[in-house]
Design an enzyme around this catalytic site. Structure first.
Site, short mmCIF file in Angstrom:
data_model
loop_
_atom_site.label_atom_id
_atom_site.label_comp_id
_atom_site.label_asym_id
_atom_site.label_seq_id
_atom_site.Cartn_x
_atom_site.Cartn_y
_atom_site.Cartn_z
N ASP A 80 14.87 -5.02 40.61
CA ASP A 80 14.90 -6.22 41.43
C ASP A 80 15.38 -5.81 42.82
O ASP A 80 16.52 -5.35 42.98
CB ASP A 80 15.85 -7.26 40.84
CG ASP A 80 15.33 -7.85 39.53
OD1 ASP A 80 14.12 -7.77 39.31
OD2 ASP A 80 16.14 -8.35 38.75
N ASP A 82 8.37 -17.01 33.27
CA ASP A 82 9.83 -17.13 33.37
C ASP A 82 10.29 -18.50 32.90
O ASP A 82 10.68 -19.36 33.71
CB ASP A 82 10.28 -16.89 34.81
CG ASP A 82 9.86 -15.53 35.32
OD1 ASP A 82 10.35 -14.53 34.79
OD2 ASP A 82 9.05 -15.48 36.27
#
Length: 555
Positions: free
Chosen positions: A242, A402
């Site tokens: 990330d 998600d």
């Protein structure tokens, strides 16, 4: 030696150029028909649709010069679609004829017993002595190579292509041609530039071969198992980074629980910094990661095309990381701050040209799925998924799912989502034993009236080639992957599924592969903080009988 790249505008050719440079050679790009006569060796990589490659060659005026080059038996290496173009045609685009240099047709895999695309690391096995190169050392090490394709040339002993087939690979109940050789023409269905050190050895062999070698030395490919033993697609272990800007404007790799990437206020409230992106990609390649995923979690608030630091991370990573790279964040139609419109295809294209092999689409896929259902299941061709999959192939498009759990007392309480209710491993806050998985956008901050299974079905229909499934509630828990969610998604689609969120130990990877039959599993924080090593994960998988690629340390 003049090594030329035949680039018709395919996707990621930067990785191939970097691999050749890593081996000590420069490669020039063919820019005119006259360059074919200048070349000592030509490499023809291909990504995406068969017709795009063939038509592009015609439009560039390269078809006939290439045919003459091949007819003269001059050194040539075709990769993936670059191999498929050598054949007579493909089921992918029946109206477009191939070069016809090799006999046979390219056909689509059946998805009856497996996921399609065929994506990941698989072995090769050589044909009997009379049908392969004389002198191949069948006692050499076993190597796996990276494949990513939905179409291939089927192999049988009486197939037209049998006489030029060097190696075959098995996938499900099908056997296909994975390497061919005729004279000094050599081609592979797999990507050597994405196959780690095994692939670099193949490229080095092609580059160093002399005329006396008749094109390629015998040690080009490390043989797979004996002919009687079928090859197996291995399970992939993926490292995820990330990436975002910290408070000083520097790009860092970060990690937080459920998207909260800042430390506590009493500790300064700054963005967690777990390392530099390029350094970590190199580390994970050397530690044996099968793929690396870079997610820009700031989502390119202005324009991905203007985000030069992130593009530079990708370019630099691809210089010495020879496994697939996926990038995500901001893959959508957008408008630059100066008012210039940018299509999702334009955004994806610059990533591919900078070194990415796949792009990951998140929130925009949710909106596309909602439009898909609102239109009665119509594919309009306008979504980011369709724009990118059409020229680059479905294998280039990953959709990140998600969702959050919505707990209910019974399936009926889920209303319109009752058909997709499951029983999670953990009960809800009030003891609920049922839940459905609600899709989110904007980094998990906004919920939509769409469940994860509905999203998976829709994006597969729109052309996505892989799903990255991440349960927001499981993120950072270290309790293992969300099996209930993953089984629900796995049962709904026939494309590869990657498990994400919740891994806390090596055993969690074995469990998710055995219980959920996913194709890959991904982790971030536990790798960054060295709580679990990639090597330890692979050792655990090997002990538990899960097929896995063994990393090779050097050339």
């Amino acid at each position: 030696m003049a090594v030329y790249l035949l680039d018709y505008g395919a996707g990621n050719v930067r990785s191939l150029v970097n691999a050749v440079k890593h081996l000590g050679y420069d490669m020039q790009v063919i820019q005119s028909a006259e360059d074919f006569d200048k070349a000592d060796k030509i490499i023809f990589p291909g990504v995406g649709a068969f017709s795009k490659a063939v038509v592009a060659l015609q439009e560039l005026g390269y078809t006939e010069p290439l045919r003459r080059y091949l007819a003269a038996n001059r050194p040539f290496l075709g990769i993936c679609v670059g191999m498929q173009c050598l054949f007579e045609g493909s089921e992918e685009n029946p109206e477009v004829a191939g070069l016809g240099v090799l006999p046979g047709l390219v056909r689509r895999f059946s998805s009856a017993d497996k996921t399609v695309p065929h994506m990941g690391w698989n072995g090769v096995r050589f044909l009997p002595e009379g049908q392969r190169w004389t002198g191949v050392d069948t006692t050499a090490e076993t190597s796996a190579y990276y494949f990513v394709h939905s179409f291939a040339v089927p192999y049988t002993a009486d197939a037209p292509v049998a006489g030029v087939t060097l190696a075959v690979t098995d996938y499900g109940n099908e056997t296909f041609v994975s390497a061919v050789r005729r004279g000094r023409i050599f081609a592979t269905q797999f990507h050597p530039e994405k196959s780690g050190y095994a692939g670099l050895r193949l490229l080095r062999t092609f580059l160093t071969a002399t005329a006396g070698d008749e094109g390629m030395p015998a040690t080009t490919l490390a043989p797979g198992s004996p002919l009687a033993t079928r090859t197996r697609l291995t399970k992939r272990v993926i490292a995820c980074l990330d990436v975002r800007a910290n408070d000083h404007g520097d790009l860092v790799v970060t990690k937080g629980d459920q998207y909260d990437v800042r430390v506590a206020a009493e500790d300064g409230g700054h963005v967690r910094n777990l390392g530099k992106p390029v350094d970590l990609t190199h580390r994970y390649f050397n530690e044996g990661a099968d793929e690396i995923c870079l997610l820009n979690i700031t989502s390119f608030r202005n324009s991905p095309l203007a985000d030069q630091p992130m593009l530079e991370v990708l370019r630099r990573a691809s210089e010495s990381v020879f496994v697939p790279l996926t990038i995500g964040g901001g893959i959508r139609d957008l408008v630059d701050p100066d008012g210039t419109p940018r299509s999702a295809l334009e955004v994806a294209s610059i990533y591919f040209r900078s070194g990415a092999d796949k792009v990951s689409i998140g929130g925009d896929a949710v909106l596309a799925a909602e439009a898909y259902y609102a239109s009665g299941g119509q594919c309009t061709g306008t979504s980011a998924i369709e724009q990118i999959a059409r020229p680059y192939g479905s294998q280039a498009v990953v959709v990140s799912i998600d969702p959050r759990r919505v707990y209910v007392d019974s399936p009926e309480a889920a209303g319109a989502h009752r058909a997709n209710v499951v029983q999670p491993a953990q009960p809800g806050p009030n003891g609920e034993t049922w839940c459905w998985y609600q899709c989110t956008v904007h980094g998990g901050r906004e919920a939509r009236d769409l469940d994860a299974r509905q999203l998976a079905v829709a994006v597969e229909a729109l052309g996505a080639g892989e799903l990255l499934v991440n349960c927001v509630d499981q993120d950072g828990t270290g309790l293992g992957f969300d099996h209930a969610l993953l089984r629900n998604i796995r049962d709904a689609v026939r494309i590869p599924v990657v498990a994400s969120s919740g891994a806390g130990c090596a055993a969690h990877f074995s469990n998710v592969f055995r219980v959920c039959d996913v194709d890959a599993a991904l982790a971030a924080g536990i790798f960054h903080r060295r709580e679990v090593a990639i090597a330890a994960v692979k050792e655990q998988l090997h002990r538990d009988g899960v097929p896995v690629r063994e990393a090779e340390a050097t050339l």
